[in-house]
Design an enzyme around this catalytic site. Structure first.
Site, mmCIF file in Angstrom:
data_model
loop_
_atom_site.group_PDB
_atom_site.id
_atom_site.type_symbol
_atom_site.label_atom_id
_atom_site.label_comp_id
_atom_site.label_asym_id
_atom_site.label_seq_id
_atom_site.Cartn_x
_atom_site.Cartn_y
_atom_site.Cartn_z
ATOM 1 N N LYS A 255 97.436 -3.028 -36.016
ATOM 2 C CA LYS A 255 98.150 -2.505 -34.853
ATOM 3 C C LYS A 255 97.268 -1.507 -34.132
ATOM 4 O O LYS A 255 96.315 -0.953 -34.692
ATOM 5 C CB LYS A 255 99.454 -1.840 -35.252
ATOM 6 C CG LYS A 255 99.244 -0.543 -35.974
ATOM 7 C CD LYS A 255 99.990 0.635 -35.395
ATOM 8 C CE LYS A 255 99.766 0.810 -33.936
ATOM 9 N NZ LYS A 255 99.942 2.201 -33.497
ATOM 10 N N THR B 95 103.457 0.141 -32.234
ATOM 11 C CA THR B 95 103.971 1.265 -31.415
ATOM 12 C C THR B 95 103.925 0.822 -29.939
ATOM 13 O O THR B 95 104.839 0.165 -29.478
ATOM 14 C CB THR B 95 103.173 2.567 -31.629
ATOM 15 O OG1 THR B 95 101.791 2.309 -31.402
ATOM 16 C CG2 THR B 95 103.379 3.118 -33.014
ATOM 17 N N ASN C 255 100.082 5.930 -20.452
ATOM 18 C CA ASN C 255 99.735 7.171 -21.133
ATOM 19 C C ASN C 255 100.262 8.412 -20.451
ATOM 20 O O ASN C 255 100.245 9.495 -21.017
ATOM 21 C CB ASN C 255 98.227 7.247 -21.357
ATOM 22 C CG ASN C 255 97.848 6.350 -22.503
ATOM 23 O OD1 ASN C 255 98.280 6.577 -23.618
ATOM 24 N ND2 ASN C 255 97.108 5.293 -22.218
ATOM 25 N N THR D 116 90.693 1.269 -37.947
ATOM 26 C CA THR D 116 91.658 1.544 -36.902
ATOM 27 C C THR D 116 93.008 1.840 -37.492
ATOM 28 O O THR D 116 93.308 1.508 -38.616
ATOM 29 C CB THR D 116 91.837 0.369 -35.950
ATOM 30 O OG1 THR D 116 92.654 0.826 -34.871
ATOM 31 C CG2 THR D 116 92.551 -0.793 -36.602
ATOM 32 N N GLU E 225 95.987 -0.964 -24.116
ATOM 33 C CA GLU E 225 96.956 -0.462 -23.142
ATOM 34 C C GLU E 225 96.520 -0.815 -21.722
ATOM 35 O O GLU E 225 95.466 -0.403 -21.262
ATOM 36 C CB GLU E 225 97.135 1.040 -23.307
ATOM 37 C CG GLU E 225 97.993 1.348 -24.534
ATOM 38 C CD GLU E 225 98.066 2.818 -24.879
ATOM 39 O OE1 GLU E 225 98.889 3.165 -25.736
ATOM 40 O OE2 GLU E 225 97.304 3.614 -24.313
#
Lengths: 405, 405
Positions: B179, B153, B400, B190, B276
Site C-alpha cells: 500500500k 489509506t 494533500n 515502503t 496520488e
C-alpha cells in the site's frame, strides 16, 4: 497569486547608470522584453552565476567577458533563455553583443548578455538586434521601474529595491531589480538580479561583497528546488557619488554592506512572494544545528517537501508533516527529544511529539496567516540558517503545466 | 486518478499464513481497517523499515520484536500512523500487541505492529482492541485480497502480486500485498509491504534476500520525495512447501530470488501507478554513470523536479526542464556534449542541446503516452540505475491539501 502588496519603491537614480527598455516582440507582441543597462566608464562590476552544469550560452559569455574586461553594457532579453542551444546558442549570444557594440562603439567583450524564458529554442537574434536602436534611444537614468518590468517572465509583478545611505556625511545610493517566479532554487544567484550603486569600490572587493550578499539572499530562497540554467546577478559600482572609495576593513564599508545585504534580501524575498502560485510567504529557520550545512539540509528538506507545502496551501497545521521532513533530512544521530518546532509563536513539537500545550486552534490561527515562520531547534549545536519559500498550490501546477519554461 | 488497470492477481494461498480482516471504525465507519496475519510456528521472518529519524512507535516495536523472537502475528491498522506520539505512542502499540497476545495465547513479543494514516494523533487503542475478535474469527488462508484492501489509506485501489514457481520439481508459491500513494520515497521499504512464501529459508539468509529485493524495488520508487515515518516491509517464509530448504549459493535459491525480485518490483510499481493524482507512470533510467550513487542522484533529481513532473502532467515534451534537472544534480565535471537523453525511442538531447533529428511532433507522440521512459546516458562510466515515479498534477495538490496524513 502572490503574497502581500509588493509595490515598487521610489527608485534612486544611480549616477553612471542609464537604462533603456524596448518592445522587441521576442515572444509576445507589445511587451517590454529588451533591456539595456549602460554603465559609465570607470565602473567596477561583479557577477555571480548559476552552478547548473547546463548553464546557458549568455551565462558562459557573460562570465568570460566579465573576467576579461570592464563591462559597459548589460543586454537582457526575456522570452527566450538561449539555454540548451549548443554552439549555435553561443554564436547567437555573441552576435547580439556584436550588434550592440557596433551601435555604441565599444568592444563587444565589454557587453554582458543575459537571457530568460523558454529553454531549448533558438534565440530570435533578428528581433533582438532590431529592438536595440529603440532601447538605446530610450536610455535614461530614471528608468529603473521600466527595467523591473522589462525583465519579467512568469512574474506577476515587477520587483525592485532602493536605498539612500549617509556614510560619513556622504550620500550613497543603491538601486536594484530582480525577476523570477519558477525554476527557483538559485545556486549562486537568481535569474536575474541587477543592482547598482554610486559608491566607489575596487573590483575584487566588489566581487567578495556580491558573493557574500547573494549567499545570504538569492542563495537562501527556493520555490520549487529547480536551479535555473540562467541564474545571474550583477552588482555595479559606478563611483560617481562624492563619497571616498570604500575600502576593506573600514566602518564605512561595513555600513554599506549591511545596507546592501538588506537590499539583496528584499529583492530575493520579492521573488518568493511572487512565487508561482504562491499564497504563503514562509521563513524556515533552523537553529542549534551542528553546522551550517546541517541547518541548510534540514531547512531545504522542509521547504521542498510537497506534503509540507500542500499543507501550507491548505492552511492546515499539519505539524506531523514538518516533523517527518525533519526526520528524513539525513541528520546523523538526531536526538528526537531535543527538537523543538514552532509555527510563529506557537510551539508545536517538543519531547519527540506534539507539545503538551499545543491545541489545534492555536495552530490554525497561525496557519491562516499569509506570512509564517517555521522555526526548528535541533538542540545539538550553535549553527543557524534561514531560508524563504512558498506553499505549493494547484495554481503552481497549472502555471507549469501550461507555460513552456 | 491512477495509471493502468491495476487489477489484483489471483492470489496463491501460502500454507502457514492465515489472514483476518475486520472493520474496527478506527477513522471511518464501515471500512476494512484492521488486518491480522497469523504465521504458523516455525516460519522465518525478515523486515526492512523506514530510515526516517522520526520513525513511528510501531516501527520501533516491530524492529525490537523481530530482533528478539520469531513473529507469530502481524497486526496492521490504517487510519492512524501512531507517529510523533512520544511515550504514549509506544505504550499504545504495546497495549494492542498485549491484547492480541492474550486472545491468541502467544508471547506479546512475537507480535509485530504496523500503523498507517494520520501522523501525530493518539492511536485509538480501544477501537483496535475491540476489533481484534472479529479479525481473529475471520482468519482464513484465502483472504489475501481482503488484506490488500484492509491496508489501504489514500490508495485508490488494492495492490498485490502472486507467483507459483517450479523449483527442481517442487512447487513454491509467493504472495504479497502493498500500500502507499503519498509520502512515498521509501528509504529501506515502503509503507507497507507484506510478502509470504511457503519456501523454507533460514532467517539470516531471508533478511539478506529481503534487503536486496527491497533495495531494487521499494527503494527505487518516489512519488513526492517524502520518506514516511512508518515504511515497513516484511517477508515471511513458512517452509510449508514440500521443497527442500533453499540454501545460499544454490541454483534453486537464485531461481527463487529472481522471481521474488520481480514480484517486489511489481508491488513497488503498483504503488507508483496509484500515486496520488498520478496520470503518468515514468521510468527514469540513468546509464553510463561513474557510480551507482551518481546514477541515483541524477535519476532522483529528475524524478523530483516539480517542473519535469508538471510538464509530464501537461504531456509537454519540455526536454529543457529534464536537461536543467540533470545539470543541477551535483555531478562533478559533467561533459555536456557526451550526454544523450531519450524519451522512449525518441532522442531529445545530444551534443549539449536538442538532438538534430528531434521534432516537436516526435516528442509530443511520446508524451501523450501513459507510460514513459526517460533514459539519460551520462557517457562517463558503467553504472546504471532505474527508478519509477509519477507526474505532479493539480489532483496531487488537492488530495494533500484536503487529506490529513
Amino acid at each position: 497569486m502572490a503574497v502581500g502588496k509588493g509595490e515598487l519603491p521610489e527608485f534612486q537614480v544611480i549616477n553612471g547608470v542609464r537604462i533603456g527598455v524596448a518592445k522587441a516582440g521576442i515572444k509576445y507582441p507589445d511587451r517590454k522584453d529588451l533591456v539595456v543597462f549602460e554603465l559609465a566608464e570607470g565602473c567596477t562590476s561583479a557577477g555571480v552565476f548559476t552552478k547548473n552544469a547546463f548553464c546557458a550560452a549568455p551565462v558562459v559569455l557573460s562570465k568570460q567577458n566579465l573576467a576579461s574586461s570592464s563591462p559597459r553594457y548589460l543586454l537582457i532579453n526575456t522570452g527566450n533563455a538561449n539555454a540548451g542551444t549548443g554552439t549555435q546558442g553561443m554564436n547567437d549570444a555573441l552576435q547580439c553583443c556584436q550588434a550592440l557594440a557596433e551601435l555604441t562603439q565599444v568592444a563587444h567583450t565589454t557587453i554582458l548578455p543575459f537571457s530568460t524564458g523558454v529553454i531549448g529554442e533558438t534565440l530570435p537574434v533578428n528581433s533582438i538586434i532590431k529592438g536595440l536602436p529603440d532601447a538605446l534611444s530610450a536610455l535614461n537614468e530614471a528608468a529603473w521601474a521600466d527595467a523591473a518590468e522589462g525583465i519579467m517572465t512568469t512574474d506577476t509583478r515587477p520587483k525592485g529595491a532602493s536605498k539612500v545611505l549617509d556614510i560619513a556625511g556622504h550620500r550613497i545610493s543603491i538601486s536594484g531589480v530582480s525577476k523570477g517566479a519558477g525554476m527557483i532554487m538559485p545556486n549562486m544567484a537568481t535569474m536575474l538580479g541587477f543592482v547598482a550603486t554610486d559608491a566607489k569600490i575596487e573590483q575584487g572587493l566588489l566581487q567578495e561583497i556580491l558573493t557574500d550578499c547573494a549567499g545570504l539572499s538569492f542563495n537562501r530562497i527556493t520555490i520549487d528546488g529547480d536551479t535555473s540554467t540562467n541564474d545571474s546577478c550583477i552588482l555595479v559600482a559606478t563611483g560617481k557619488s562624492d563619497a571616498p572609495e570604500l575600502k576593506r576593513g573600514t566602518v564605512e564599508l561595513a555600513q554599506f554592506t549591511t545596507a546592501l545585504k538588506a537590499l539583496f534580501v528584499e529583492l530575493a524575498q520579492a521573488i518568493v512572494r511572487d512565487g508561482e502560485g504562491a499564497t504563503k510567504f514562509v521563513s524556515v529557520i533552523v537553529e542549534s544545528a551542528k553546522s551550517q550545512q546541517e541547518a541548510l539540509d534540514v531547512a531545504y528538506t522542509v521547504a521542498h517537501s510537497p506534503l509540507v507545502k500542500t499543507a501550507l496551501f491548505a492552511c492546515d497545521p499539519n505539524w506531523g508533516r514538518i516533523l517527518a521532513a525533519v526526520g528524513r533530512a539525513g541528520v546523523n544521530e538526531l536526538d528526537l527529544d531535543a527538537i523543538i518546532i514552532h509555527l510563529d509563536e506557537v510551539c508545536i513539537v517538543s519531547n519527540g511529539g506534539r507539545d503538551a500545550e499545543y491545541t489545534e486552534e492555536k495552530g490554525q490561527q497561525v496557519m491562516n496567516r499569509e506570512e509564517i515562520t517555521i522555526r526548528i531547534q535541533l538542540g545539538r549545536g550553535r549553527a543557524s540558517e534561514t531560508i524563504w519559500t512558498t506553499d505549493l498550490s494547484r495554481e503552481y501546477v497549472t502555471i507549469n503545466a501550461e507555460y513552456r519554461s
